[in-house]
Write an enzyme that holds these catalytic residues in place. Structure first.
Site, PDB file in Angstrom:
ATOM      1  N   ASP A  12       4.641   0.837   0.784  1.00  0.00           N
ATOM      2  CA  ASP A  12       5.406   0.997  -0.461  1.00  0.00           C
ATOM      3  C   ASP A  12       6.731   1.691  -0.112  1.00  0.00           C
ATOM      4  O   ASP A  12       6.932   2.152   1.013  1.00  0.00           O
ATOM      5  CB  ASP A  12       4.608   1.826  -1.479  1.00  0.00           C
ATOM      6  CG  ASP A  12       5.313   1.951  -2.830  1.00  0.00           C
ATOM      7  OD1 ASP A  12       6.009   1.001  -3.237  1.00  0.00           O
ATOM      8  OD2 ASP A  12       5.199   3.004  -3.474  1.00  0.00           O
ATOM      9  N   SER A  13       7.582   1.793  -1.120  1.00  0.00           N
ATOM     10  CA  SER A  13       8.844   2.509  -0.920  1.00  0.00           C
ATOM     11  C   SER A  13       8.639   4.029  -0.988  1.00  0.00           C
ATOM     12  O   SER A  13       9.491   4.792  -0.577  1.00  0.00           O
ATOM     13  CB  SER A  13       9.841   2.101  -2.006  1.00  0.00           C
ATOM     14  OG  SER A  13       9.257   2.351  -3.277  1.00  0.00           O
ATOM     15  N   GLY A  45      13.910  -0.483  -6.462  1.00  0.00           N
ATOM     16  CA  GLY A  45      14.338  -1.162  -7.683  1.00  0.00           C
ATOM     17  C   GLY A  45      15.838  -1.362  -7.790  1.00  0.00           C
ATOM     18  O   GLY A  45      16.317  -2.212  -8.539  1.00  0.00           O
ATOM     19  N   CYS A  76       3.568  -2.752  -3.572  1.00  0.00           N
ATOM     20  CA  CYS A  76       4.834  -2.527  -4.266  1.00  0.00           C
ATOM     21  C   CYS A  76       5.256  -3.842  -4.911  1.00  0.00           C
ATOM     22  O   CYS A  76       5.441  -4.846  -4.209  1.00  0.00           O
ATOM     23  CB  CYS A  76       5.886  -2.080  -3.253  1.00  0.00           C
ATOM     24  SG  CYS A  76       7.543  -1.913  -3.939  1.00  0.00           S
ATOM     25  N   ASN A  77       5.382  -3.832  -6.224  1.00  0.00           N
ATOM     26  CA  ASN A  77       5.796  -5.049  -6.941  1.00  0.00           C
ATOM     27  C   ASN A  77       7.230  -5.441  -6.590  1.00  0.00           C
ATOM     28  O   ASN A  77       7.538  -6.620  -6.431  1.00  0.00           O
ATOM     29  CB  ASN A  77       5.726  -4.824  -8.450  1.00  0.00           C
ATOM     30  CG  ASN A  77       4.306  -4.621  -8.955  1.00  0.00           C
ATOM     31  OD1 ASN A  77       3.690  -5.534  -9.471  1.00  0.00           O
ATOM     32  ND2 ASN A  77       3.779  -3.416  -8.808  1.00  0.00           N
ATOM     33  N   THR A  78       8.088  -4.447  -6.491  1.00  0.00           N
ATOM     34  CA  THR A  78       9.507  -4.706  -6.238  1.00  0.00           C
ATOM     35  C   THR A  78       9.687  -5.398  -4.889  1.00  0.00           C
ATOM     36  O   THR A  78      10.499  -6.319  -4.748  1.00  0.00           O
ATOM     37  CB  THR A  78      10.292  -3.381  -6.264  1.00  0.00           C
ATOM     38  OG1 THR A  78       9.850  -2.618  -7.389  1.00  0.00           O
ATOM     39  CG2 THR A  78      11.779  -3.617  -6.381  1.00  0.00           C
ATOM     40  N   CYS A 191       4.566  -1.572 -11.519  1.00  0.00           N
ATOM     41  CA  CYS A 191       5.115  -0.771 -10.422  1.00  0.00           C
ATOM     42  C   CYS A 191       3.988   0.164 -10.030  1.00  0.00           C
ATOM     43  O   CYS A 191       3.381   0.805 -10.904  1.00  0.00           O
ATOM     44  CB  CYS A 191       6.338   0.017 -10.879  1.00  0.00           C
ATOM     45  SG  CYS A 191       6.863   1.293  -9.700  1.00  0.00           S
ATOM     46  N   THR A 192       3.696   0.218  -8.744  1.00  0.00           N
ATOM     47  CA  THR A 192       2.512   0.972  -8.301  1.00  0.00           C
ATOM     48  C   THR A 192       2.662   2.485  -8.490  1.00  0.00           C
ATOM     49  O   THR A 192       1.681   3.213  -8.400  1.00  0.00           O
ATOM     50  CB  THR A 192       2.193   0.650  -6.827  1.00  0.00           C
ATOM     51  OG1 THR A 192       3.383   0.826  -6.044  1.00  0.00           O
ATOM     52  CG2 THR A 192       1.682  -0.774  -6.696  1.00  0.00           C
TER      53      THR A 192
HETATM   54  N1  DGL Z   1       6.278   1.215  -6.222  1.00  0.00           N
HETATM   55  C1  DGL Z   1       7.279   0.210  -6.340  1.00  0.00           C
HETATM   56  C2  DGL Z   1       6.766  -0.992  -7.153  1.00  0.00           C
HETATM   57  O1  DGL Z   1       5.577  -1.234  -7.263  1.00  0.00           O
HETATM   58  C3  DGL Z   1       8.680   0.541  -6.776  1.00  0.00           C
HETATM   59  C4  DGL Z   1       9.295   1.883  -6.671  1.00  0.00           C
HETATM   60  C5  DGL Z   1      10.778   1.813  -6.294  1.00  0.00           C
HETATM   61  O2  DGL Z   1      11.641   1.632  -7.162  1.00  0.00           O
HETATM   62  O3  DGL Z   1      11.045   1.919  -5.100  1.00  0.00           O
HETATM   63  O4  DGL Z   1       7.541  -1.730  -7.683  1.00  0.00           O
END
Ligand code: DGL
Length: 277
Positions: A12-13, A45, A76-78, A191-192
């Site tokens: 993830d980020s 994001g 991470c969705n992004t 978003c996780t």
């Molecule tokens: N955890 C990330 C997600 O699921 C995003 C967080 C970020 O903006 O870096 O999208």
């Protein structure tokens, strides 16, 4: 005693992927985990798409060569809605599991037909997300809500234990729609990071909704692609570790990782080669 096999890499980020890691641990207690946070690139994001894709492909070049994970879970969705295809193409021998907005289960469960997807601005603008809606949710009214603040608020909350409730309230407010006597009944946490704030969301929401967290489903998907082995045959004592691309996680992060059963080895803290951006 953990089985002596290649680690499962969870990416993830920032700290959001821990919401997926904890579900994976429950389902796969004998596996060794490697958690990687591209904290030097946080928040994802806000990135331009081409630059972020190139960054992830370069980063995974290093990670896969060094750690040889059995599978990678992009928690991470992004990152997934943007880079999954490019990562699979660049590293065809590594199985990648992605995390994408849970639009299909939301469309199946909603009774009012009003669903909101709460995500980063990146995830909200992705073609991938629009395609999910077109494929699974044509009978619903789906509102996409891009939040610039929530991932950062979740980071602060997990590090410092504090969050501005009014800020959470303001960020989730656009998710609540009333239309022709009906109300939004499902908010997809796309978003996780967000499940860490769900209690604050419940508290500040104008009415009760179902907050859809896909973490368990992602963990089940990861389990389903792993070969079945006899865990009792396992050998070494694998330690779960976390790596940070900044090379400089602060004390509060190291403490948080410890709480999640992850060590942050000193020699690994500076192990990344410089990345673009
Ligand atoms: N955890 C990330 C997600 O699921 C995003 C967080 C970020 O903006 O870096 O999208």
């Amino acid at each position: 005693m953990k089985a002596d096999r290649a680690p499962l890499l969870v990416f993830d980020s920032g700290v959001g992927g821990l919401t997926v890691l904890r579900e994976m641990r429950v389902l796969m207690p004998d596996r060794t985990f490697l958690y990687v946070a591209d904290d030097a690139g946080f928040p994802y994001g806000a990135w331009e798409e081409a630059e972020l894709t190139a960054r992830m492909v370069a980063l995974f070049g290093q990670l896969l060569a060094k750690h040889r994970p059995e599978i990678v879970v992009i928690a991470c969705n992004t990152a997934s809605t943007l880079g999954l295809a490019a990562l699979r193409k660049a590293y065809p021998d590594t199985p990648f599991v992605g995390t994408v907005p849970a639009i299909k289960p939301a469309a199946e469960r909603t009774r009012s037909g009003l669903v909101s997807v709460l995500a980063t601005p990146g995830t909200v603008k992705r073609q991938y997300t629009r395609d999910l809606i077109a494929q699974w949710a044509t009978k619903c009214h789906v509102r996409l809500v891009g939040s610039t603040e929530l991932a950062g608020l979740a980071e602060t909350y997990m590090r410092e234990g504090f969050v501005e409730e009014d800020a959470v309230k303001a960020e989730i407010a656009p998710c609540f729609v009333e239309q022709a006597g009906k109300r939004t009944d499902i908010v997809v946490l796309a978003c996780t990071h967000y499940p860490f704030l769900v209690n604050r969301m419940r508290k500040t929401a104008p009415w009760p909704v179902d907050w859809l967290d896909p973490a368990e489903a992602i963990a089940r998907r990861a389990l389903s692609i792993l070969p079945v082995v006899d865990d009792n045959a396992g050998g070494g004592e694998g330690a779960d570790i976390a790596l940070f691309t900044s090379g400089a996680p602060g004390k509060s992060i190291i403490r948080l990782m410890k709480g999640f059963g992850l060590a942050v080895p000193i020699e690994e803290r500076v192990a990344m080669e410089p990345l673009e951006g």
